[in-house]
Enzyme design. Sequence first.
Site, mmCIF file in Angstrom:
data_model
loop_
_atom_site.group_PDB
_atom_site.id
_atom_site.type_symbol
_atom_site.label_atom_id
_atom_site.label_comp_id
_atom_site.label_asym_id
_atom_site.label_seq_id
_atom_site.Cartn_x
_atom_site.Cartn_y
_atom_site.Cartn_z
ATOM 1 N N PRO A 293 0.768 -1.285 0.003
ATOM 2 C CA PRO A 293 -0.003 0.123 0.007
ATOM 3 C C PRO A 293 0.867 1.275 0.013
ATOM 4 O O PRO A 293 1.976 1.285 0.639
ATOM 5 C CB PRO A 293 -0.889 -0.127 1.343
ATOM 6 C CG PRO A 293 0.144 -1.099 2.206
ATOM 7 C CD PRO A 293 0.520 -2.165 1.234
ATOM 8 N N ASN A 294 0.192 2.222 -0.612
ATOM 9 C CA ASN A 294 0.862 3.723 -1.026
ATOM 10 C C ASN A 294 1.993 3.820 -1.680
ATOM 11 O O ASN A 294 2.555 4.937 -1.968
ATOM 12 C CB ASN A 294 1.088 4.316 0.620
ATOM 13 C CG ASN A 294 -0.348 4.526 1.469
ATOM 14 O OD1 ASN A 294 -1.288 4.747 1.033
ATOM 15 N ND2 ASN A 294 -0.048 3.779 2.574
ATOM 16 N N ARG B 225 4.893 11.038 -2.439
ATOM 17 C CA ARG B 225 4.647 10.819 -1.059
ATOM 18 C C ARG B 225 6.055 10.892 -0.174
ATOM 19 O O ARG B 225 7.030 10.215 -0.359
ATOM 20 C CB ARG B 225 4.264 9.346 -1.013
ATOM 21 C CG ARG B 225 4.271 8.662 0.531
ATOM 22 C CD ARG B 225 4.022 7.401 0.106
ATOM 23 N NE ARG B 225 3.934 6.654 1.526
ATOM 24 C CZ ARG B 225 4.117 5.404 2.013
ATOM 25 N NH1 ARG B 225 4.529 4.797 1.164
ATOM 26 N NH2 ARG B 225 3.915 5.088 3.309
ATOM 27 N N TYR C 86 11.196 9.000 1.371
ATOM 28 C CA TYR C 86 11.322 7.854 0.291
ATOM 29 C C TYR C 86 11.699 8.081 -0.929
ATOM 30 O O TYR C 86 11.722 7.434 -1.881
ATOM 31 C CB TYR C 86 9.934 7.582 -0.013
ATOM 32 C CG TYR C 86 9.038 6.740 1.318
ATOM 33 C CD1 TYR C 86 9.454 5.831 1.925
ATOM 34 C CD2 TYR C 86 7.933 7.352 1.980
ATOM 35 C CE1 TYR C 86 8.750 5.268 2.868
ATOM 36 C CE2 TYR C 86 7.358 6.773 3.250
ATOM 37 C CZ TYR C 86 7.918 5.768 3.709
ATOM 38 O OH TYR C 86 7.350 5.205 4.919
ATOM 39 N N ASN D 34 7.832 -5.683 -0.828
ATOM 40 C CA ASN D 34 7.604 -4.546 0.013
ATOM 41 C C ASN D 34 6.212 -4.432 0.570
ATOM 42 O O ASN D 34 5.296 -3.959 -0.432
ATOM 43 C CB ASN D 34 8.041 -3.253 -0.676
ATOM 44 C CG ASN D 34 8.055 -2.107 0.444
ATOM 45 O OD1 ASN D 34 7.603 -2.230 1.396
ATOM 46 N ND2 ASN D 34 8.686 -0.899 -0.029
ATOM 47 N N ALA E 6 3.010 -0.647 5.125
ATOM 48 C CA ALA E 6 2.758 -0.567 6.310
ATOM 49 C C ALA E 6 2.106 -1.817 6.826
ATOM 50 O O ALA E 6 2.310 -2.256 8.209
ATOM 51 C CB ALA E 6 1.726 0.369 6.793
ATOM 52 N N HIS F 99 3.934 -4.187 9.200
ATOM 53 C CA HIS F 99 3.989 -4.235 10.884
ATOM 54 C C HIS F 99 3.022 -4.767 11.600
ATOM 55 O O HIS F 99 3.101 -4.838 12.697
ATOM 56 C CB HIS F 99 4.220 -2.733 11.244
ATOM 57 C CG HIS F 99 5.245 -1.843 10.417
ATOM 58 N ND1 HIS F 99 6.525 -2.099 10.381
ATOM 59 C CD2 HIS F 99 4.977 -0.817 9.410
ATOM 60 C CE1 HIS F 99 7.140 -1.273 9.733
ATOM 61 N NE2 HIS F 99 6.406 -0.509 8.860
ATOM 62 N N ASP G 296 1.125 -15.000 7.148
ATOM 63 C CA ASP G 296 0.767 -16.548 7.029
ATOM 64 C C ASP G 296 0.901 -16.964 5.480
ATOM 65 O O ASP G 296 1.257 -18.099 5.117
ATOM 66 C CB ASP G 296 -0.721 -16.723 7.272
ATOM 67 C CG ASP G 296 -0.761 -16.810 8.811
ATOM 68 O OD1 ASP G 296 0.203 -16.775 9.712
ATOM 69 O OD2 ASP G 296 -2.132 -16.741 9.782
ATOM 70 N N GLU H 3 12.037 -9.841 1.728
ATOM 71 C CA GLU H 3 11.264 -8.498 2.430
ATOM 72 C C GLU H 3 12.279 -7.250 2.067
ATOM 73 O O GLU H 3 13.669 -7.077 2.499
ATOM 74 C CB GLU H 3 11.061 -8.416 3.823
ATOM 75 C CG GLU H 3 10.366 -7.373 4.451
ATOM 76 C CD GLU H 3 10.309 -7.389 6.099
ATOM 77 O OE1 GLU H 3 10.401 -8.324 6.397
ATOM 78 O OE2 GLU H 3 9.762 -6.498 6.353
ATOM 79 N N HIS I 196 12.654 -2.639 1.955
ATOM 80 C CA HIS I 196 12.027 -1.378 2.431
ATOM 81 C C HIS I 196 13.203 -0.402 1.815
ATOM 82 O O HIS I 196 14.243 -0.433 1.838
ATOM 83 C CB HIS I 196 11.781 -1.268 3.870
ATOM 84 C CG HIS I 196 11.171 -2.367 4.291
ATOM 85 N ND1 HIS I 196 9.537 -2.134 4.291
ATOM 86 C CD2 HIS I 196 11.074 -3.502 4.862
ATOM 87 C CE1 HIS I 196 8.984 -3.120 4.786
ATOM 88 N NE2 HIS I 196 9.813 -3.922 5.322
ATOM 89 N N LEU I 197 12.225 0.576 1.352
ATOM 90 C CA LEU I 197 13.295 1.758 0.902
ATOM 91 C C LEU I 197 13.658 2.493 2.129
ATOM 92 O O LEU I 197 14.980 2.835 1.875
ATOM 93 C CB LEU I 197 12.232 2.875 0.189
ATOM 94 C CG LEU I 197 11.436 2.302 -0.891
ATOM 95 C CD1 LEU I 197 10.359 2.962 -1.246
ATOM 96 C CD2 LEU I 197 12.313 2.605 -2.219
ATOM 97 N N SER I 198 13.025 2.778 2.901
ATOM 98 C CA SER I 198 13.680 3.523 4.143
ATOM 99 C C SER I 198 14.079 2.407 5.210
ATOM 100 O O SER I 198 13.827 1.241 5.208
ATOM 101 C CB SER I 198 12.502 4.120 4.973
ATOM 102 O OG SER I 198 11.400 3.424 5.347
ATOM 103 N N ARG J 151 13.493 4.365 12.388
ATOM 104 C CA ARG J 151 12.221 5.397 12.211
ATOM 105 C C ARG J 151 11.386 5.016 13.616
ATOM 106 O O ARG J 151 11.877 4.797 14.444
ATOM 107 C CB ARG J 151 11.466 4.946 11.129
ATOM 108 C CG ARG J 151 12.336 5.354 9.720
ATOM 109 C CD ARG J 151 11.614 5.231 8.527
ATOM 110 N NE ARG J 151 10.340 6.150 8.590
ATOM 111 C CZ ARG J 151 9.415 5.824 7.593
ATOM 112 N NH1 ARG J 151 9.373 4.982 6.645
ATOM 113 N NH2 ARG J 151 8.323 6.713 7.574
ATOM 114 N N ARG K 184 7.433 0.833 13.700
ATOM 115 C CA ARG K 184 7.963 0.540 12.295
ATOM 116 C C ARG K 184 9.239 -0.594 12.557
ATOM 117 O O ARG K 184 9.742 -1.040 11.684
ATOM 118 C CB ARG K 184 8.444 1.639 11.436
ATOM 119 C CG ARG K 184 7.263 2.519 10.864
ATOM 120 C CD ARG K 184 7.844 3.401 9.813
ATOM 121 N NE ARG K 184 7.035 4.662 9.874
ATOM 122 C CZ ARG K 184 5.859 4.796 9.214
ATOM 123 N NH1 ARG K 184 5.672 3.714 8.173
ATOM 124 N NH2 ARG K 184 5.434 5.834 9.046
#
Length: 147
Positions: free
Chosen positions: A9-10, A17, A22, A73, A76, A79, A86, A97, A99-101, A106, A110
């Site tokens: 998402p996002n 954003r 990001y 990725n 959110a 978390h 599952d 997995e 993540h950009l950040s 953070r 997170r």
Amino acid sequence: MKFLILHGPNLNLLGQREPGVYGSATLEEINGYIQSLAEELAVQVEFFQSNHEGALIDKLHATLGVVDAVVFNPGAYTHYSIALRDAVASLPIPVIEVHLSNIHAREDFRHQSVIAPVAAGQIVGFGPASYLLGLRAAVSLVQSGRK
Ligand code: DQA
């Protein structure tokens, strides 16, 4: 070898954003970098983005027999989505997995990833390069026959 690059998402809003967190690259640009690396490595990649938990779960289920590994990725959902965890755990193929950040640098909420314990590994904090490192990790895992 074929890989699914799965964006949660996002991430469709990348570029506009929170650019301070990001970066300025759009999702389309990031997918372009991944596509270039895939060509260099002579592997195939498929891209999918959704803002919906169920759609991400359906896409993970649909990898069966179709791709060799997933670079994911979860945004959110990382978390708190036990349903996505599952789904990842149910797969016979590796999920990396990304993540950009750097989620560990953070907000406290997170720092935890419910996906990480069932992922092959986690790459965080390198901006769009997290995906490129993720693809290299996926290729290396599949070549060595590891989950
Ligand atoms: C993110 C980190 C998450 O905490 C956040 O909710 C995102 C993006 C990242 O790529 O840095 O949506 O997954």
